[in-house]
Design a protein around this motif. Structure first.
Motif, mmCIF file in Angstrom:
data_model
loop_
_atom_site.group_PDB
_atom_site.id
_atom_site.type_symbol
_atom_site.label_atom_id
_atom_site.label_comp_id
_atom_site.label_asym_id
_atom_site.label_seq_id
_atom_site.Cartn_x
_atom_site.Cartn_y
_atom_site.Cartn_z
ATOM 1 N N GLY A 197 0.819 -1.218 0.000
ATOM 2 C CA GLY A 197 0.000 0.000 0.000
ATOM 3 C C GLY A 197 0.847 1.259 0.000
ATOM 4 O O GLY A 197 0.531 2.229 -0.691
ATOM 5 N N ALA A 198 1.921 1.254 0.766
ATOM 6 C CA ALA A 198 2.815 2.423 0.796
ATOM 7 C C ALA A 198 3.489 2.633 -0.554
ATOM 8 O O ALA A 198 3.610 3.775 -1.016
ATOM 9 N N LEU A 199 3.908 1.549 -1.190
ATOM 10 C CA LEU A 199 4.535 1.671 -2.511
ATOM 11 C C LEU A 199 3.548 2.188 -3.554
ATOM 12 O O LEU A 199 3.896 3.038 -4.381
ATOM 13 N N ILE A 200 2.327 1.699 -3.500
ATOM 14 C CA ILE A 200 1.306 2.173 -4.445
ATOM 15 C C ILE A 200 0.980 3.641 -4.189
ATOM 16 O O ILE A 200 0.851 4.431 -5.132
ATOM 17 N N ALA A 201 0.855 4.026 -2.914
ATOM 18 C CA ALA A 201 0.587 5.427 -2.587
ATOM 19 C C ALA A 201 1.721 6.321 -3.067
ATOM 20 O O ALA A 201 1.476 7.407 -3.608
ATOM 21 N N PHE A 256 -2.294 22.531 -2.819
ATOM 22 C CA PHE A 256 -1.457 21.773 -1.901
ATOM 23 C C PHE A 256 -0.924 20.531 -2.598
ATOM 24 O O PHE A 256 -1.524 20.002 -3.519
ATOM 25 N N ASP A 257 0.218 20.098 -2.132
ATOM 26 C CA ASP A 257 0.895 18.938 -2.684
ATOM 27 C C ASP A 257 0.667 17.734 -1.791
ATOM 28 O O ASP A 257 0.666 17.841 -0.574
ATOM 29 N N PHE A 258 0.491 16.584 -2.416
ATOM 30 C CA PHE A 258 0.460 15.331 -1.670
ATOM 31 C C PHE A 258 1.897 14.898 -1.460
ATOM 32 O O PHE A 258 2.699 14.878 -2.392
ATOM 33 N N LYS A 259 2.217 14.539 -0.233
ATOM 34 C CA LYS A 259 3.562 14.078 0.069
ATOM 35 C C LYS A 259 3.459 12.774 0.851
ATOM 36 O O LYS A 259 2.760 12.700 1.854
ATOM 37 N N VAL A 260 4.155 11.776 0.379
ATOM 38 C CA VAL A 260 4.230 10.503 1.088
ATOM 39 C C VAL A 260 5.526 10.550 1.892
ATOM 40 O O VAL A 260 6.589 10.217 1.410
ATOM 41 N N THR A 261 5.399 10.996 3.140
ATOM 42 C CA THR A 261 6.570 11.165 4.000
ATOM 43 C C THR A 261 6.859 9.874 4.763
ATOM 44 O O THR A 261 5.975 9.017 4.900
ATOM 45 N N PRO A 262 8.063 9.721 5.258
ATOM 46 C CA PRO A 262 8.373 8.537 6.069
ATOM 47 C C PRO A 262 7.470 8.423 7.304
ATOM 48 O O PRO A 262 7.132 7.308 7.716
ATOM 49 N N GLN A 263 7.066 9.552 7.872
ATOM 50 C CA GLN A 263 6.166 9.509 9.024
ATOM 51 C C GLN A 263 4.805 8.930 8.639
ATOM 52 O O GLN A 263 4.219 8.147 9.398
ATOM 53 N N LEU A 264 4.291 9.302 7.470
ATOM 54 C CA LEU A 264 3.012 8.765 7.016
ATOM 55 C C LEU A 264 3.120 7.279 6.690
ATOM 56 O O LEU A 264 2.199 6.513 6.970
ATOM 57 N N ALA A 308 5.211 5.195 8.091
ATOM 58 C CA ALA A 308 5.308 4.509 9.391
ATOM 59 C C ALA A 308 3.926 4.407 10.047
ATOM 60 O O ALA A 308 3.562 3.356 10.587
ATOM 61 N N LEU A 309 3.140 5.476 9.987
ATOM 62 C CA LEU A 309 1.793 5.446 10.547
ATOM 63 C C LEU A 309 0.925 4.420 9.823
ATOM 64 O O LEU A 309 0.180 3.666 10.448
ATOM 65 N N GLY A 310 1.033 4.373 8.511
ATOM 66 C CA GLY A 310 0.281 3.383 7.738
ATOM 67 C C GLY A 310 0.678 1.956 8.084
ATOM 68 O O GLY A 310 -0.174 1.068 8.190
ATOM 69 N N LEU A 311 1.971 1.729 8.284
ATOM 70 C CA LEU A 311 2.428 0.390 8.657
ATOM 71 C C LEU A 311 1.960 0.014 10.064
ATOM 72 O O LEU A 311 1.602 -1.143 10.318
ATOM 73 N N ILE A 312 1.942 0.982 10.958
ATOM 74 C CA ILE A 312 1.437 0.714 12.315
ATOM 75 C C ILE A 312 -0.046 0.358 12.256
ATOM 76 O O ILE A 312 -0.499 -0.597 12.910
#
Length: 163
Positions: free
Chosen positions: A95-99, A120-128, A130-134
């Protein structure tokens, strides 16, 4: 300008000014994102429950054989939970890779208050990520717990006679 008492000026950076202008809009978007996340998480929990119950049912004889060989309920619970958590982790990473692939560099514009345009820009940050994986791990834990208990409580004799 600082010596003139009739002027009431605030000095702000441009980013702080526009951030203040869009505060309500960002709050609304955050609330909607939270509601969508909760609804999708609930659906994912039911999907995980369904998948893990099917996995336990398909491996009933194998689980019963392990129990007959002397494995207790705890190792069975641990094995089913490990499978559920690994599946959830793989799903979260995919899911993170697809996002990342879909949203990297994507900008969205909308018409804000007073006919101002908000971009506004969509940004897939490491924090997001990590939150998705949690969230994925928690869904895997919830979705795997009841099937794991069922697998541990299956009577050995009944499981060996099935199919």
């Amino acid at each position: 300008m600082a010596a003139e008492p009739r002027l009431s000026l605030d000095v702000l950076r441009e980013q702080d000014y526009f951030s203040g202008q869009t505060k309500d809009f960002r709050r609304t978007i955050g609330l909607l994102a939270g509601v969508v996340t909760a609804i999708m998480a609930l659906g994912a929990v039911f999907a995980a429950l369904n998948s893990m119950y099917a996995a336990v049912a398909a491996r009933g004889k194998e689980i019963a054989t392990l129990r007959a060989l002397g494995f207790g309920g705890l190792p069975v619970v641990v094995s089913v939970m490990t499978e559920a958590l690994l599946l959830a982790l793989v799903g979260g990473v995919l899911g993170a890779l697809i996002a990342y692939a879909l949203f990297i560099g994507l900008s969205v514009a909308t018409l804000g208050q007073n006919f101002t345009q908000v971009v506004f820009d969509f940004k897939v940050t490491p924090q997001l990520v990590a939150l998705g994986l949690i969230i994925a791990i928690v869904i895997g834990m919830i979705g795997g717990f009841m099937p794991a208990l069922r697998a541990a409580r299956l009577p050995v004799t009944v499981s060996l006679r099935e199919q």
